[in-house]
Design an enzyme around this catalytic site. Structure first.
Site: not given
Ligand code: TEU
Length: 556
Positions: A207, A269
């Protein structure tokens, strides 16, 4: 363990299915999906033909951010299951030839994690607080935050915690950022990763992999444009994102992953601009793979797809990794709605609460989503399918303000409705409680009535359904698209496949043709045999001389 996962390269041409556990299938009927539900549906996943599942977080969590706020990295949330069930899930999945990938959240913990509780109890100047980022605010009494840094979900990234002190959270305030300058943090995560490796998981999804390493030297620097949630320059100089030091962390992790046979898979990610810098995370001595989300952002447009595919493919091969293809996940509006927006309309116009219905044309959205699926599955590399995509499930825009759970809603001052619309529990049956999500009818997010029309049971025996199309294409993919570590294909250009067609030929001899026109049926250069079609009325094994609008065909 099956032969597939025994090879170190199993993931390169794999189809990986993302399970958002709370919304997949709820065996115990409490309204939250669970591991029992996943175990029960492994047969469904085997029939779908996927090579691995990626489980979004299932850890104990206060759910301030859907489980991405982890309170204990070595346990299962009792609402989701037990460690015995997890072991059973891994064993049974492996027995069916399905790998298991889990989500690791290293940028932040939950504010209920024992480390953060200890830090808060001991105070911001304590040793315990050094695992996080505590700073005194600006102004005489610390009444102003230490820097202009903003949370990804809106508002300041600094939460006041008394006496002019603040702690850093780049997401919700219940998700304090860890301090990766502290060696404890490194040791802890190496230990957590080893814990799950020893349990037999096949890999990890990391993440916010471009976070973690921050420039915490004093004085902390303001960002030039704090609203820009990605590195300000592609040179590692941003104080928060994509810093060079983050790569040292993954080199350490890779050493650990390589101690196992086969080596553990890891995918980062890194939501940042789609430059070759993203693929640094995928270097063989680092994570080895990284998501490229370009396709999940692209409009259904021939030139945009051509450019996106070319770029992802080139960057990935240059970095010595597999291209990754993503149409959706738990963070973005579902593809079966997004691709029905009029051209030029952006995501922002319809995940915000501007009081209007998003201008989605449902019929076109559905056609485009199916056509996009055959484009994606027709490309060599690692393809990701988010649960419900195989049902053609649209985004749920019907959630009311009091039902919204995504922290984006509150933190954006009720501007972004957020991501709940793609996280509504899946419809398994067209009738019965909670459309077969469970037997009690409880659901942590309410399902709209129209979910009935997308239920897996009514698609099951219907050869023209989206589910049948996915099953068929995933099955063919192994022989006709996946081609080892080479990932080669040839664009078919020129008059025979002129725009709005996009076409390529795979080494297997299969040709993929997508028609990006919404109203024109276009001729093919010769009669061809259909292998798969996104248009349910064109059956495999028939021959065609033309391609209908908004359609993708796999041909020979
Ligand atoms: O998402 C990372 C992220 O950069 C998010 O801000 C994404 O751009 C956003 O969800 C779009 O609205 C990860 C996870 O996939 C997400 O579900 C989490 O909320 C986030 O990290 C924090 O852990």
């Amino acid at each position: 363990m099956t032969d597939l996962i025994k090879s170190a390269d199993w993931w390169r041409d794999a189809v990986i299915y993302q399970i958002y556990p709370r919304s997949f299938r709820d065996l115990n009927g409490d309204g939250d999906g669970d591991l029992g539900g996943v175990i029960e549906r492994l047969d469904y996943l085997r029939t779908l033909g996927v090579d691995a599942v990626w489980l979004s977080p299932f850890y104990p969590s206060p759910l301030a951010d859907g489980g991405y706020d982890v309170a204990d990295y070595r346990a299962i949330d009792p609402r989701i299951g037990t460690m015995e069930q997890f072991d059973e899930l891994v064993a049974r999945a492996h027995g069916l030839g399905i790998g298991v990938i889990i989500d690791i959240v290293p940028n932040h913990t939950s504010d209920q994690h024992p480390w953060f509780r200890e830090a808060m109890a001991a105070g911001p100047e304590s040793e315990a607080a050094k695992r996080y980022v505590f700073r005194r605010g600006k102004g005489e009494h610390g009444e102003l935050p230490p820097t202009n840094w903003l949370s990804n979900f809106g508002g300041s990234a600094w939460e006041p915690c008394g006496d002019g002190w603040y702690y850093l959270h780049l997401f919700a305030s219940e998700q304090p950022d860890l301090n990766w300058d502290n060696r404890d943090v490194h040791e802890e995560f190496l230990d957590v990763l080893a814990f799950w490796c020893d349990k037999g998981v096949d890999g990890f999804r990391i993440d916010v992999s471009h976070g973690l390493a921050k420039d915490l030297r004093e004085p902390l620097r303001d960002r030039i444009d704090p609203t820009f949630m990605a590195p300000e320059a592609a040179d590692g100089s941003d104080p928060l994102w994509d810093r060079d030091a983050v790569h040292d962390i993954y080199r350490e992790w890779r050493e650990l992953f390589n101690r196992y046979t086969p080596a553990k898979y890891a995918i980062g990610e890194s939501w940042m601009p789609f430059t070759s810098r993203i693929f640094q995370y995928a270097q063989p001595d680092e994570l080895g793979a990284v998501f490229d989300f370009s396709m999940s952002k692209a409009a259904w447009n021939r030139d945009e797809y051509r450019e996106t595919i070319e770029r992802t493919h080139r960057f990935a091969l240059d970095a010595g990794t597999a291209p990754t293809w993503v149409l959706g996940n738990h963070d973005v509006p579902r593809i079966a709605s997004r691709l029905g927006l009029p051209s030029g309309a952006t995501i922002e116009t319809w995940v915000t609460s501007n009081g209007t219905e998003p201008p989605v044309d449902p019929r076109l959205a559905a056609r485009h989503a199916r056509a996009a699926a055959l484009v994606m599955l027709g490309l060599p590399g690692t393809a990701f399918v988010y649960q419900g995509e195989e049902l053609g499930l649209p985004e749920d825009f019907d959630l009311t303000e009091d039902q919204i759970q995504d922290p984006n809603w509150e933190r954006s001052g009720h501007y972004f409705k957020g991501r709940d619309g793609c996280r509504v529990p899946l419809p398994w049956t067209s009738e019965g409680p909670a459309f077969g999500f469970n037997d009690t009818g409880k659901a942590w997010l309410p399902q709209p009535d129209w979910f009935a029309g997308y239920a897996a049971d009514i698609q099951d025996g219907d050869a023209t359904s989206t589910l049948s199309m996915y099953r068929h294409a995933v099955a063919l993919r192994r022989d006709l698209v996946a081609n080892g570590s080479d990932f080669s294909f040839d664009w078919l250009d020129g008059d025979a496949y002129a725009a709005p067609l996009l076409a390529w030929r795979l080494p297997s001899g299969m040709t993929v043709v997508a028609n990006y026109s919404d109203d024109e049926t276009l001729p093919l250069p010769q009669e061809m045999q259909v292998l798969a079609s996104s248009d349910g009325t064109i059956e495999p094994d028939t021959t065609v001389a033309a391609i209908p609008p908004a359609c993708t065909l796999w041909l020979r």
